[in-house]
Design a protein around this motif. Structure first.
Motif, PDB file in Angstrom:
ATOM      1  N   UNK A  95       0.859  -1.179   0.000  1.00  0.00           N
ATOM      2  CA  UNK A  95       0.000   0.000   0.000  1.00  0.00           C
ATOM      3  C   UNK A  95       0.897   1.231   0.000  1.00  0.00           C
ATOM      4  N   UNK A  96       0.909   1.960  -1.112  1.00  0.00           N
ATOM      5  CA  UNK A  96       1.748   3.153  -1.228  1.00  0.00           C
ATOM      6  C   UNK A  96       0.933   4.404  -0.914  1.00  0.00           C
ATOM      7  N   UNK A  97       1.406   5.175   0.069  1.00  0.00           N
ATOM      8  CA  UNK A  97       0.749   6.427   0.416  1.00  0.00           C
ATOM      9  C   UNK A  97       1.475   7.623  -0.184  1.00  0.00           C
ATOM     10  N   UNK A 141      -2.389   4.103   9.519  1.00  0.00           N
ATOM     11  CA  UNK A 141      -3.041   3.061   8.725  1.00  0.00           C
ATOM     12  C   UNK A 141      -2.675   1.676   9.236  1.00  0.00           C
ATOM     13  N   UNK A 142      -1.390   1.458   9.529  1.00  0.00           N
ATOM     14  CA  UNK A 142      -0.962   0.155  10.065  1.00  0.00           C
ATOM     15  C   UNK A 142      -1.683  -0.148  11.373  1.00  0.00           C
ATOM     16  N   UNK A 143      -1.883   0.877  12.200  1.00  0.00           N
ATOM     17  CA  UNK A 143      -2.572   0.680  13.477  1.00  0.00           C
ATOM     18  C   UNK A 143      -4.038   0.303  13.259  1.00  0.00           C
ATOM     19  N   UNK A 144      -4.693   0.913  12.253  1.00  0.00           N
ATOM     20  CA  UNK A 144      -6.091   0.569  11.960  1.00  0.00           C
ATOM     21  C   UNK A 144      -6.199  -0.870  11.466  1.00  0.00           C
ATOM     22  N   UNK A 145      -5.256  -1.278  10.624  1.00  0.00           N
ATOM     23  CA  UNK A 145      -5.262  -2.660  10.133  1.00  0.00           C
ATOM     24  C   UNK A 145      -5.033  -3.625  11.277  1.00  0.00           C
ATOM     25  N   UNK A 152       2.575  -7.230   9.023  1.00  0.00           N
ATOM     26  CA  UNK A 152       2.537  -5.867   8.514  1.00  0.00           C
ATOM     27  C   UNK A 152       3.945  -5.311   8.580  1.00  0.00           C
ATOM     28  N   UNK A 153       4.385  -4.643   7.516  1.00  0.00           N
ATOM     29  CA  UNK A 153       5.719  -4.050   7.505  1.00  0.00           C
ATOM     30  C   UNK A 153       5.602  -2.588   7.064  1.00  0.00           C
ATOM     31  N   UNK A 177       3.497  -2.852   3.761  1.00  0.00           N
ATOM     32  CA  UNK A 177       3.401  -4.163   3.122  1.00  0.00           C
ATOM     33  C   UNK A 177       2.503  -5.040   3.997  1.00  0.00           C
ATOM     34  N   UNK A 178       1.523  -5.675   3.367  1.00  0.00           N
ATOM     35  CA  UNK A 178       0.557  -6.509   4.082  1.00  0.00           C
ATOM     36  C   UNK A 178       0.677  -7.944   3.572  1.00  0.00           C
ATOM     37  N   UNK A 179       1.010  -8.863   4.459  1.00  0.00           N
ATOM     38  CA  UNK A 179       1.165 -10.273   4.095  1.00  0.00           C
ATOM     39  C   UNK A 179      -0.020 -11.064   4.655  1.00  0.00           C
TER      40      UNK A 179
END
Length: 252
Positions: free
Chosen positions: A24-26, A41-45, A56-57, A64-66
């Motif tokens: 996911x590119x912001x 965003x990572x925290x929401x995911x 999550x990276x 990056x979402x695996x």
């Protein structure tokens, strides 16, 4: 989804990394505000993590979402992630900063610990004590972990302290070395080559596979540096070695 939420989702670019990962590119720049959005965003995911989420990276401008491809298909994952991208009301950058973990890193500056300190200070038009005071007086944020396991890229360096990398990288940099590379501060977790300007060294072990959480620092952490002397460095180093030996004994 509101118009505002749709706009936020559309601003995120999706790229397939593999059969089991989306990127996911912001954005495409090093920017503190953009990086704060990445961590929000990572925290929401993470807060709504489904069973298929593997890892999550977060990076400077992307996440990056695996996922487990045996449990869910890629398009379902993309749709779910697009919803998270469009969500608002996370409190913004201030809320994420206020709740981030704060980690203090002791640093012995100069001499055997920071061979580039004096030259770096001269390039910046400062004395060595002035550079130490200003470098250790700021508050940093772990923008991302990369380059080597546990290596933190720290944003928040005072712009006036930015320094170019060495023209010829060193073949060996000691573990724990605290350095400036361009507009960033970083800490080398283990011995290896490197071209950043070495200002000091921490006795803390930044990465240890024997720990429950191998990396001492995590993306989004706030970091404060504390200048220490040689005696405290060696005392803390011995304590760190002792703790590691105890972990290894317990694992046998």
């Amino acid at each position: 989804m509101s118009e505002r939420a749709r706009g936020a989702a559309a601003a995120v670019e999706f790229e397939a990394l593999a059969d089991d990962a989306w990127l996911l590119r912001l954005g495409e720049r090093i920017d503190d505000a953009l990086n704060a959005r990445v961590h929000a965003l990572a925290a929401r995911i993470r807060a709504r993590a489904p069973a298929w989420l593997r890892d999550l990276v977060p990076a400077y401008a992307s996440v990056a979402v695996f996922f487990d491809p045996r449990a869910v298909d890629a398009e379902t994952v993309r749709s779910w992630l697009a919803q998270r991208c469009g969500e608002t009301g996370d409190g913004g950058d201030a809320a994420n900063s206020a709740t981030a973990r704060v980690v203090e890193i002791p640093v012995a500056y100069g001499g055997e610990f920071g061979p580039d300190l004096d030259e770096a200070a001269a390039q910046l038009g400062l004395t060595a004590p002035q550079l130490i005071e200003r470098h250790s007086g700021g508050e940093y944020r772990v923008a991302m972990i990369g380059f080597a396991p546990g290596f933190p890229y720290l944003s928040g360096l005072e712009p006036a302290l930015a320094l170019p990398r060495l023209a010829t990288p060193r073949t060996h940099v000691a573990a724990g070395s605290v350095a400036i590379g361009g507009a960033q501060t970083g800490i080398y977790p283990r011995p290896g080559p490197g071209g950043w300007r070495l200002l000091g060294r921490t006795p803390l072990r930044l990465f240890d596979a024997a720990r429950a959480a191998p990396s001492l620092l995590q993306p989004g952490d706030r970091v404060r540096l504390r200048a220490i002397g040689a005696d405290e460095f060696h005392a803390l180093h011995e304590r760190s070695l002792h703790a590691r030996a105890q972990r290894e004994d317990a694992a046998e």
